[in-house]
Structures are given as structure tokens and as C-alpha cells.
Design a protein around this motif. Structure first.
Motif, PDB file in Angstrom:
ATOM      1  N   GLY A  46       9.953  -3.538   2.344  1.00  7.23           N
ATOM      2  CA  GLY A  46       9.087  -4.712   2.235  1.00  7.23           C
ATOM      3  C   GLY A  46       9.239  -5.746   3.330  1.00  7.23           C
ATOM      4  O   GLY A  46       8.591  -6.789   3.280  1.00  7.23           O
ATOM      5  N   GLY A  49       6.214  -4.647   7.192  1.00 12.19           N
ATOM      6  CA  GLY A  49       4.747  -4.638   7.155  1.00 12.19           C
ATOM      7  C   GLY A  49       4.083  -3.455   7.852  1.00 12.19           C
ATOM      8  O   GLY A  49       2.853  -3.385   7.890  1.00 12.19           O
ATOM      9  N   THR A  52       1.460  -1.613   5.748  1.00  9.89           N
ATOM     10  CA  THR A  52       0.430  -2.432   5.097  1.00  9.89           C
ATOM     11  C   THR A  52      -0.873  -1.667   4.865  1.00  9.89           C
ATOM     12  O   THR A  52      -1.398  -1.025   5.777  1.00  9.89           O
ATOM     13  CB  THR A  52       0.111  -3.685   5.948  1.00  9.89           C
ATOM     14  OG1 THR A  52       1.322  -4.406   6.163  1.00  9.89           O
ATOM     15  CG2 THR A  52      -0.910  -4.594   5.270  1.00  9.89           C
ATOM     16  N   LEU A  55      -4.972  -3.200  -1.078  1.00  9.79           N
ATOM     17  CA  LEU A  55      -5.061  -2.708  -2.451  1.00  9.79           C
ATOM     18  C   LEU A  55      -6.018  -3.657  -3.169  1.00  9.79           C
ATOM     19  O   LEU A  55      -5.702  -4.850  -3.309  1.00  9.79           O
ATOM     20  CB  LEU A  55      -3.660  -2.717  -3.081  1.00  9.79           C
ATOM     21  CG  LEU A  55      -3.525  -2.266  -4.529  1.00  9.79           C
ATOM     22  CD1 LEU A  55      -4.067  -0.859  -4.726  1.00  9.79           C
ATOM     23  CD2 LEU A  55      -2.065  -2.336  -4.973  1.00  9.79           C
ATOM     24  N   GLN A  58      -6.407  -6.832  -1.222  1.00 10.86           N
ATOM     25  CA  GLN A  58      -5.244  -7.646  -0.857  1.00 10.86           C
ATOM     26  C   GLN A  58      -4.275  -6.815  -0.013  1.00 10.86           C
ATOM     27  O   GLN A  58      -3.961  -5.681  -0.379  1.00 10.86           O
ATOM     28  CB  GLN A  58      -4.484  -8.050  -2.138  1.00 10.86           C
ATOM     29  CG  GLN A  58      -5.056  -9.235  -2.875  1.00 10.86           C
ATOM     30  CD  GLN A  58      -4.887 -10.522  -2.098  1.00 10.86           C
ATOM     31  OE1 GLN A  58      -5.856 -11.201  -1.780  1.00 10.86           O
ATOM     32  NE2 GLN A  58      -3.648 -10.859  -1.760  1.00 10.86           N
ATOM     33  N   PRO A  59      -3.742  -7.373   1.068  1.00  9.06           N
ATOM     34  CA  PRO A  59      -2.749  -6.617   1.842  1.00  9.06           C
ATOM     35  C   PRO A  59      -1.437  -6.477   1.063  1.00  9.06           C
ATOM     36  O   PRO A  59      -0.948  -7.450   0.494  1.00  9.06           O
ATOM     37  CB  PRO A  59      -2.530  -7.481   3.095  1.00  9.06           C
ATOM     38  CG  PRO A  59      -2.996  -8.842   2.726  1.00  9.06           C
ATOM     39  CD  PRO A  59      -4.034  -8.680   1.656  1.00  9.06           C
ATOM     40  N   VAL A  60      -0.924  -5.270   1.005  1.00 11.41           N
ATOM     41  CA  VAL A  60       0.353  -5.020   0.315  1.00 11.41           C
ATOM     42  C   VAL A  60       1.189  -4.089   1.196  1.00 11.41           C
ATOM     43  O   VAL A  60       0.657  -3.379   2.046  1.00 11.41           O
ATOM     44  CB  VAL A  60       0.147  -4.338  -1.067  1.00 11.41           C
ATOM     45  CG1 VAL A  60      -0.695  -5.211  -1.987  1.00 11.41           C
ATOM     46  CG2 VAL A  60      -0.484  -2.953  -0.932  1.00 11.41           C
ATOM     47  N   ASP A  61       2.504  -4.131   0.960  1.00 13.14           N
ATOM     48  CA  ASP A  61       3.388  -3.160   1.603  1.00 13.14           C
ATOM     49  C   ASP A  61       3.346  -1.902   0.743  1.00 13.14           C
ATOM     50  O   ASP A  61       3.820  -1.911  -0.397  1.00 13.14           O
ATOM     51  CB  ASP A  61       4.821  -3.701   1.653  1.00 13.14           C
ATOM     52  CG  ASP A  61       4.947  -4.933   2.550  1.00 13.14           C
ATOM     53  OD1 ASP A  61       4.360  -4.923   3.643  1.00 13.14           O
ATOM     54  OD2 ASP A  61       5.636  -5.887   2.157  1.00 13.14           O
ATOM     55  N   CYS A  63       5.029   0.653   0.789  1.00  9.92           N
ATOM     56  CA  CYS A  63       6.357   1.180   0.427  1.00  9.92           C
ATOM     57  C   CYS A  63       6.871   0.533  -0.852  1.00  9.92           C
ATOM     58  O   CYS A  63       7.808   1.030  -1.464  1.00  9.92           O
ATOM     59  CB  CYS A  63       7.358   0.981   1.566  1.00  9.92           C
ATOM     60  SG  CYS A  63       7.823  -0.744   1.860  1.00  9.92           S
ATOM     61  N   LEU A  64       6.280  -0.607  -1.255  1.00 11.89           N
ATOM     62  CA  LEU A  64       6.722  -1.289  -2.475  1.00 11.89           C
ATOM     63  C   LEU A  64       5.699  -1.178  -3.599  1.00 11.89           C
ATOM     64  O   LEU A  64       5.691  -1.984  -4.517  1.00 11.89           O
ATOM     65  CB  LEU A  64       7.021  -2.773  -2.189  1.00 11.89           C
ATOM     66  CG  LEU A  64       8.245  -3.070  -1.335  1.00 11.89           C
ATOM     67  CD1 LEU A  64       8.541  -4.573  -1.332  1.00 11.89           C
ATOM     68  CD2 LEU A  64       9.475  -2.313  -1.836  1.00 11.89           C
ATOM     69  N   VAL A  65       4.815  -0.188  -3.496  1.00 14.97           N
ATOM     70  CA  VAL A  65       3.875   0.075  -4.581  1.00 14.97           C
ATOM     71  C   VAL A  65       4.153   1.501  -5.031  1.00 14.97           C
ATOM     72  O   VAL A  65       4.288   2.399  -4.189  1.00 14.97           O
ATOM     73  CB  VAL A  65       2.417  -0.041  -4.080  1.00 14.97           C
ATOM     74  CG1 VAL A  65       1.428   0.337  -5.172  1.00 14.97           C
ATOM     75  CG2 VAL A  65       2.134  -1.450  -3.559  1.00 14.97           C
ATOM     76  N   ALA A 112      -3.571  -6.056   8.372  1.00 11.79           N
ATOM     77  CA  ALA A 112      -3.340  -7.435   7.932  1.00 11.79           C
ATOM     78  C   ALA A 112      -4.247  -8.397   8.687  1.00 11.79           C
ATOM     79  O   ALA A 112      -4.795  -9.338   8.107  1.00 11.79           O
ATOM     80  CB  ALA A 112      -1.867  -7.808   8.122  1.00 11.79           C
TER      81      ALA A 112
END
Ligand SMILES: Cc1cc2nc3c(=O)[nH]c(=O)nc-3n(C[C@H](O)[C@H](O)[C@H](O)COP(=O)(O)OP(=O)(O)OC[C@H]3O[C@@H](n4cnc5c(N)ncnc54)[C@H](O)[C@@H]3O)c2cc1C
Ligand code: FES
Ligand code: FES
Lengths: 159, 290
Positions: A46, A49, A52, A55, A58-61, A63-65, A112
């Protein structure tokens, strides 16, 4: 064998389904199962980035989803950013302004930065630096990246 | 990461039922920005990960007519700072939500997760303490409430008993001429852990020149975030001046018992408490007056 989950999503506008284990990240599934290797694994925690994606806008990492979490969601990756074979202004400006060296951070920055310009078409330099703080680059230095985003904003405004 | 199962219940009862069934081997998942890292790095283990984001009450962000605010435990930071009703009334929490990680983290990270992870340096907690927020907890024995001041018990530990979960955080009704502010000190501008975090809330009297009531919350200066009771009470009836803010800072410094680590030595952290009390009170007062 761990149980596999059947997940249905939309990726870059196309409905896509896949099987995954609950412990697999969205990044792993994008890269290893779906062969969308644009999103990169930099740190896997996290901080950088490079992974990225958008989702539900919305921008998300990624690797953390967990991949199981995206059931029914809509995902956009760097592969979906060029329109009809033409680079998006952000991509074109990264190229022209030499805002990349090794390129590992670039897909994350592009995704991003595009999200940033969609929300704030005329960002200040501070907006750009603040909103891209979750993207790290170890080679280019941030000034060129910020300038590329500023130039992309101008180009989009002129359209 | 070790394999685990995944469940996404749609009601609190089902979520609490899953926690009971798995007897300590189920972990709750909100934004995952702490939990997924901890599972991956083997700090924590789970047989099943229970995703709370399909429970309507947990994802609700609601302002009542009297200004009471409900923040479901899974609501991510970006929804908080994009919501004008919250921005105008809970400036301190909004200040914190804007600086928890970068944009990608804020898309996922919830205030409930920040609270339940119970880090002494968690950015939202001093603001929630200052704003007198209350935690709503559900468990096998039903529902109960706990003041945020009393929620954390040690680094990474809190009052949630086995089988309990946080449903949401409630802020009391808003009062006229009141506002809050949060500031943390870090060596860079973003993406770092607080050396000190400080939340202040004030209510001014009708003249706008005197502090009627104040609350100060401290972070990263003790094993848990703290309510600075003496400094807060002392502020009642004092003129809203720099002199007052500085004296409140001196009182708040008395309860700071920080450790020395790579982010800063203990005496430096104590000094920063004084500086940030002054700054956040000044910001909160100017917000309350406007
Ligand atoms: C790159 C990066 C930068 C970060 N920067 C900051 C920062 O600047 N400031 C800061 O304070 N934090 C920061 N964090 C930490 C983290 O993002 C926050 O603590 C976040 O608010 C956690 O929320 P979450 O929704 O992701 O929680 P999760 O990871 O989903 O959960 C956190 C903990 O709470 C538990 N939990 C979740 N929901 C519930 C519930 N309803 N009831 C009971 N327990 C529950 C989980 O089991 C877990 O133990 C950062 C993390 C990363 C990866
Ligand atoms: S790989 Fe996901 S943030 Fe670095
Ligand atoms: S170009 Fe190498 S990390 Fe950014």
C-alpha cells in the motif's frame, strides 16, 4: 485445495469473470489470472501506488484489495485508458515530457493522474502533489511527473 | 498469505453470528489497509475474513436534523471529506481523513478500522476524542456504547470483547459557535506516521471572544490516544487568545508520556504537544467564529 470463489466484474468496460482464492489480491488476479500486467507490484503493502487501479471510479491500491471483494464492481486498469488506439493526454504527456525512466511506477501514476484530472480538470501544483502522494517514483523525480500532469490538464482543456 | 475463507454478511446479526461460530479465528475486514498487510506479513492469522462492507448500517453516513452524525464503521475517509455537511461541522475529523495515507488509501481506509486497529498514532482518534464521539458496539450480548476516550486500552488493543464488533461512531448534536481541528507533526508533508497528533474542539460563548467549553485529544504520546482532561476543563471561561492557547498547551504536556523512537525523542514529542495545542486551538477558534 482451498475453495475457489467465482467472481463477476466489469474490467475496462467488459464483463469479466474469474476464479480466485480468498487470500488472493486483486493485483495478483489481474496480473496472473487475467494477464493484465499493466498494474505493477512495487511494495505489496500500500505504500508505492504502482498497483493503482480504479474501483468503481476511485483509485485504490489493488495489492490491498482482495479479489473476492470486487464481485459486481467495475474496474479500470491502465490498459483501459487509451481510447480507440489513441493515447490519453496523460499518457501522451508522460511520453513527451519524459516523465518516466524505468517505468515501474508509470501505470500507477497514469491511472491516478487520470482520476485526478477527471475530478479536478484545473488542478494546482499543490493539488497534483497532494493527490499523487500515494504514488512513489524512485528514478524520475517528481517535477517532471507534475509537469506532465499540468500539461495534460492544459491539453484536455484545449480540446 | 495463508489461506482463509471469506464471508460478506449483510446484517449485524449475521456478522456477530460468524464471529461467535469461529471463536476468535474470524477477522473483520473494512478497507483492509491494516488487516490485509497484517495477514500478509503474518502478524495476524484468520480462518475466515468477515467483510463488513455489505452491511447497510456499517456503510451509512448520516446527519440528523439536530446535527448528530452517524459514521458507519466501514465508511472510507474519502466519503467523509467529500461530504459538505461533515466538512462544515467536524473539521477535525475531516483534517484527519484527508491525511490518512494517500488518495488510494483514503478510498478504502475507514475511520472504524483506524479506531479498531488502535494504533497510538492513529490520526482519527484524537479528533474523535475532541469531538466527543461515541462508539456503538454490537456483540453476542446485544448493543452497547463506549466513549472514544475509553475505547483503546493498549497499542493494538481495545475494549471490544470476543465476538464484538464496531457498528459505527456517533457524534453528538452540533452546538452554535463550535468547531474542531486536527493537526499532526510529521517530517514530510504526507504519507507518514504522526510524531504527535492533536485534535482540539471548542465552543465559544455568544460574543465569540471567550471559550465556553473545549476538548483536547492527544495522539502518539502514550500507549493509547488520550483525552487531556485538565487542559480541556481549564479552558472553560478563558479568553480565546494566543496566551490562553499556550497555557493550555503547557497543561496538556503534563499528561504526555511518549517513548523515544526513530520518529523523535520523548522530550521533542512533549514540546510538540504544546505547539500543536496552540495551533489546533487557534484553527478551531477561527473556524468556530466564522
Ligand atoms: C500506505 C499506508 C498509509 C497509511 N497511513 C496512515 C496514516 O497516515 N494515518 C493513520 O492513522 N493510519 C494510516 N494507515 C493505516 C490504515 O490505513 C488506517 O488505520 C485505516 O483507517 C484502517 O482502516 P481500514 O478500513 O483499512 O481497516 P481494516 O484494515 O479493514 O481493519 C483494521 C482493524 O480493525 C478491525 N476491524 C475492521 N472493521 C471492524 C469493525 N467493524 N469492528 C471491529 N473491528 C473491525 C480489523 O479486523 C483490523 O484489525 C496507513 C496504511 C497504509 C497501508
Ligand atoms: S504494490 Fe500496491 S501499493 Fe505498492
Ligand atoms: S520511473 Fe522508475 S520508479 Fe518511476
Amino acid at each position: 485445495m482451498p475453495r475457489k470463489h467465482h467472481i463477476e466484474t466489469t474490467i475496462n468496460g467488459e464483463s469479466t469473470d474469474f476464479l480466485c482464492e480468498a487470500r488472493q489480491s486483486l493485483l495478483e488476479v489481474l496480473r496472473d489470472t487475467l494477464h493484465l500486467t499493466g498494474a505493477k507490484e512495487g511494495c505489496n503493502n500500500g505504500n508505492c501506488g504502482a498497483c493503482t487501479v480504479l474501483l468503481d471510479g476511485q483509485p485504490v491500491d489493488s495489492c490491498l484489495v482482495l479479489a473476492v471483494e470486487v464481485q459486481g464492481a467495475s474496474i479500470e486498469t491502465v490498459e483501459g485508458i487509451a481510447e480507440c488506439g489513441h493515447l490519453h493526454a496523460v499518457q501522451q504527456c508522460f511520453l513527451e515530457d519524459a516523465a518516466l525512466q524505468c517505468g515501474v511506477c508509470t501505470p500507477g501514476f497514469i491511472v491516478a493522474a487520470k482520476a485526478l484530472l477527471d475530478r479536478k480538470p484545473q488542478p494546482t501544483e499543490e493539488d497534483i502533489r497532494f493527490d499523487l502522494a500515494g504514488n512513489l517514483c524512485r528514478c524520475t523525480g517528481y517535477d517532471k511527473i507534475v509537469r506532465a500532469v499540468q500539461n495534460a490538464a492544459e491539453r484536455l482543456a484545449a480540446k | 498469505m495463508k489461506d482463509f475463507d471469506y464471508a460478506a454478511p449483510t446484517t449485524i446479526d449475521d456478522a456477530v453470528g460468524l464471529l461467535a461460530k469461529h471463536n476468535g479465528r474470524a477477522k473483520l475486514l473494512a478497507g483492509g489497509t491494516d488487516l490485509i498487510v497484517q495477514l500478509r506479513e503474518f502478524f495476524r492469522e484468520a480462518d475466515v475474513v468477515v467483510d463488513v462492507k455489505k452491511i447497510a448500517e456499517v456503510m451509512d453516513l448520516r446527519v440528523e436534523a439536530d446535527g448528530r452524525l452517524w459514521i458507519g464503521a466501514g465508511v472510507p475517509c474519502y466519503r467523509i471529506y467529500r461530504d459538505e455537511r461533515v466538512a462544515n461541522s467536524r473539521g477535525g475529523l475531516v483534517d484527519a481523513a484527508r491525511i490518512i495515507g494517500g488518495w488510494q488509501i483514503q478510498s478504502r481506509a475507514s475511520i472504524g478500522g483506524n479506531l479498531c486497529n488502535s494504533s497510538p498514532a492513529a490520526d482519527s482518534i484524537p479528533a474523535l476524542i475532541a469531538e466527543r464521539a461515541v462508539c456503538h458496539v454490537a456483540g453476542p450480548g446485544g448493543r452497547r456504547t463506549v466513549a472514544v476516550d475509553e475505547f483503546c486500552t493498549a497499542p493494538g488493543k481495545n475494549v471490544l470483547a470476543a465476538g464484538e464488533m464496531l457498528v459505527g461512531i456517533e457524534h453528538p448534536a452540533t452546538a452554535a459557535k463550535s468547531a474542531s481541528a486536527y493537526e499532526r507533526f510529521i517530517p514530510r508533508n504526507e504519507m507518514d506516521i504522526a510524531v504527535v497528533g492533536l485534535g482540539s474542539w471548542v465552543r465559544l460563548d455568544p460574543t465569540g471572544k471567550t471559550i465556553a467549553e473545549a476538548r483536547i485529544g492527544l495522539g502518539a504520546v502514550a500507549p493509547t490516544p488520550l483525552f487531556a482532561a485538565e487542559a480541556s476543563q481549564w479552558l472553560s471561561g478563558k479568553p480565546a487568545t494566543e496566551e490562553t492557547f499556550a497555557q493550555a498547551g503547557e497543561l496538556a504536556k503534563k499528561i504526555a508520556k511518549p517513548i523515544s523512537d526513530m520518529r523523535g525523542p520523548a522530550d521533542y514529542r512533549v514540546h510538540l504537544v504544546g505547539v500543536l495545542v496552540r495551533r489546533t486551538l487557534a484553527t478551531a477558534v477561527s473556524r468556530a467564529a466564522s
